[in-house]
Design a protein around this motif. Structure first.
Motif, PDB file in Angstrom:
ATOM      1  N   TYR A 147       1.005  -1.289   0.118  1.00  0.00           N
ATOM      2  CA  TYR A 147       0.123   0.005   0.060  1.00  0.00           C
ATOM      3  C   TYR A 147       0.834   1.155   0.066  1.00  0.00           C
ATOM      4  O   TYR A 147       1.770   1.244   0.595  1.00  0.00           O
ATOM      5  CB  TYR A 147      -0.814  -0.092   1.224  1.00  0.00           C
ATOM      6  N   LEU A 148       0.419   2.196  -0.661  1.00  0.00           N
ATOM      7  CA  LEU A 148       1.061   3.674  -0.656  1.00  0.00           C
ATOM      8  C   LEU A 148      -0.271   4.578  -0.333  1.00  0.00           C
ATOM      9  O   LEU A 148      -1.126   4.603  -1.077  1.00  0.00           O
ATOM     10  CB  LEU A 148       1.653   3.960  -2.144  1.00  0.00           C
ATOM     11  N   ASP A 149      -0.184   5.086   0.879  1.00  0.00           N
ATOM     12  CA  ASP A 149      -1.334   5.967   1.298  1.00  0.00           C
ATOM     13  C   ASP A 149      -0.907   7.486   1.113  1.00  0.00           C
ATOM     14  O   ASP A 149       0.186   8.074   1.667  1.00  0.00           O
ATOM     15  CB  ASP A 149      -1.618   6.038   2.766  1.00  0.00           C
ATOM     16  N   THR A 150      -1.531   8.177   0.849  1.00  0.00           N
ATOM     17  CA  THR A 150      -1.165   9.927   0.490  1.00  0.00           C
ATOM     18  C   THR A 150      -2.595  10.475   1.083  1.00  0.00           C
ATOM     19  O   THR A 150      -3.649  10.375   0.906  1.00  0.00           O
ATOM     20  CB  THR A 150      -0.978  10.096  -1.003  1.00  0.00           C
ATOM     21  N   LEU A 151      -2.027  11.597   1.784  1.00  0.00           N
ATOM     22  CA  LEU A 151      -3.283  12.501   2.390  1.00  0.00           C
ATOM     23  C   LEU A 151      -2.834  13.882   2.450  1.00  0.00           C
ATOM     24  O   LEU A 151      -1.658  14.284   2.716  1.00  0.00           O
ATOM     25  CB  LEU A 151      -3.356  11.959   4.026  1.00  0.00           C
ATOM     26  N   VAL A 152      -3.842  14.620   1.879  1.00  0.00           N
ATOM     27  CA  VAL A 152      -3.753  16.021   1.532  1.00  0.00           C
ATOM     28  C   VAL A 152      -4.720  16.692   2.235  1.00  0.00           C
ATOM     29  O   VAL A 152      -5.820  16.232   1.772  1.00  0.00           O
ATOM     30  CB  VAL A 152      -3.480  16.372   0.038  1.00  0.00           C
ATOM     31  N   ASN A 153      -4.633  17.896   2.910  1.00  0.00           N
ATOM     32  CA  ASN A 153      -5.656  18.882   3.104  1.00  0.00           C
ATOM     33  C   ASN A 153      -5.249  20.358   2.791  1.00  0.00           C
ATOM     34  O   ASN A 153      -4.255  20.681   2.553  1.00  0.00           O
ATOM     35  CB  ASN A 153      -6.011  18.460   4.692  1.00  0.00           C
TER      36      ASN A 153
END
Length: 424
Positions: A147-153
């Protein structure tokens, strides 16, 4: 990603946003009666967008998914629809995590070899663990995932993490003289320990044979009860769930800081911690779904409640420092050594229909599907019985094993001895 962000920013009604992206690469093997029927590799990306809208004294939110086929027109429509939905949500105000950036990789020995080789090694270990005469693995499925998780806000937060996970699904079968019995096994892990995998599968093979041979005892025994890791996971998860910020905020919790979980300690003192990452634990993560950095916190120490834990939103509501949604439940081992009950009767629970834990009614119990009754000299597989007890009394007298085990999101004692349980 850039197009999604541009469209969110140009819409004046969007107060804030969050985008969670998961890229998943997997290699999967499907066996029927020991024969490889299908090998499959997948490469997918899931994108979830959360829109936040401030209206009056409230902060509403709504989510939607974006697919490769989603057009710009459809994306604008999804944003408008999410805004209208968020206007119906009257959550009290809270602030999103802000400004943190970083690229992380959770430790796993899965990164030492390609996924197909790893899946094959796991499959061979599973089949090699069946030493049971008359037993077979009718169906085996192996899934190995990267898995490669990315989170941007919208508050400048941008994080990524790489991690692994594997799952084995199997149908252990035993053909007895009068009938055939099948069970279902699902085993999840994020680091490869061949000995632990072999023990899990061989234990399940022994269980399916015992289920075929199990009988309902003529009279219910009166003795100590031993729980294994699956039921202990349920028990301690119930305690941790009672101390979650969301439960405390909604007044659904029974225990508060300073309360004694164990009124009197006549066995082992219970210490429970929540952690972000534990090697081998499939719930390990460096940050949660809001982007909160995950560390660890002690919830219960020596039987006394010390802290709560939970999400950014509910932590702010309670005036607590948010810990984030910690996913790894860690319980300190105890003093019970292997063989400590030798020579005395006890009932070891192997599988239940589900352990029931009710703090408000002071109850613990459930229906047993399979247990081993040790009468002090021989072992008898039994079924068709139930156990029940007063939870406070049981917790005060619980004895935890020194041996530990990992089960999904749990790491802690592999077994526990319960006093004061009724068997019927």
């Amino acid at each position: 990603m850039n197009k999604i962000i541009a469209l969110l920013r140009e819409n004046a009604q969007v107060s804030d946003y969050k985008i969670n992206v998961r890229k998943k690469e997997s290699f999967e093997l499907f066996y029927v009666k020991g024969r490889l029927e299908t090998a499959r590799c997948t490469d997918t990306v899931d994108r979830q967008v959360t829109v936040y809208v401030r209206h009056g004294d409230f902060l509403g939110d709504s989510c939607f998914f974006v697919y490769p086929s989603t057009t710009e027109k459809e994306l604008r429509e999804k944003i408008d629809s999410a805004i209208q939905n968020a206007l119906l949500i009257n959550n009290a105000m809270y602030e999103l995590p802000a400004g943190e950036t970083g690229d992380y990789q959770l430790h796993s020995n899965f990164d030492k070899q390609p996924l197909p080789e790893l899946a094959d090694k796991i499959a061979q270990a599973v089949f090699g663990s069946n030493k049971l005469e008359g037993g077979s693995l009718n169906s085996v499925e192996v899934f190995v995932n990267r898995y490669l998780d990315t989170l941007v806000n919208s508050r400048g937060l941008h994080k990524t993490q790489q991690h692994y996970g594997a799952m084995v699904e199997a149908i252990p079968t035993f053909n007895g003289d009068r009938e055939s019995v099948e069970l279902y096994e699902q085993y999840n892990f994020s680091s490869l320990d061949l000995d632990a995998l072999a023990a899990e599968i061989s234990g399940k093979m022994a269980e399916v044979k015992a289920r075929c041979e199990a009988v309902k005892p003529d009279t219910a025994p009166a003795c100590k009860v031993v729980l294994n890791k699956l039921e202990l996971h349920d028990l301690f998860s119930s305690i941790a769930g009672d101390l979650n910020y969301a439960a405390v905020y909604s007044h659904a919790n029974l225990f508060s800081k300073g309360d004694r979980l164990q009124k009197e300690i006549h066995g082992d003192a219970i210490t429970i911690r929540m952690k972000g990452a534990v090697e081998g634990n499939i719930n390990s993560s460096c940050f949660d779904g809001d982007g909160m950095a995950l560390g660890e916190i002690t919830l219960v120490k020596n039987g006394v409640v010390e802290n709560y834990y939970g999400s950014n939103r509910f932590g702010q509501y309670l005036g607590e420092k948010p810990t984030g949604n910690l996913g790894c439940l860690c319980v300190e081992p105890g003093t019970a050594k292997a063989g400590c009950l030798a020579g005395q009767p006890y009932l070891e629970v192997i599988s239940m229909s589900g352990l029931q834990v009710d703090f408000f009614n002071d109850y613990i119990g459930g229906e047993i599907r399979l247990a081993y009754f040790h009468d002090g000299s021989k072992l008898l597989p039994v079924t068709g019985i139930s156990i029940s007890g007063k939870l406070q009394e049981v917790l005060s007298r619980i004895t935890l094993s020194a041996e530990t085990a990992v089960h999904d999101g749990y790491m802690g004692p592999a077994k526990a001895v319960l006093d004061c349980m009724n068997i019927f």
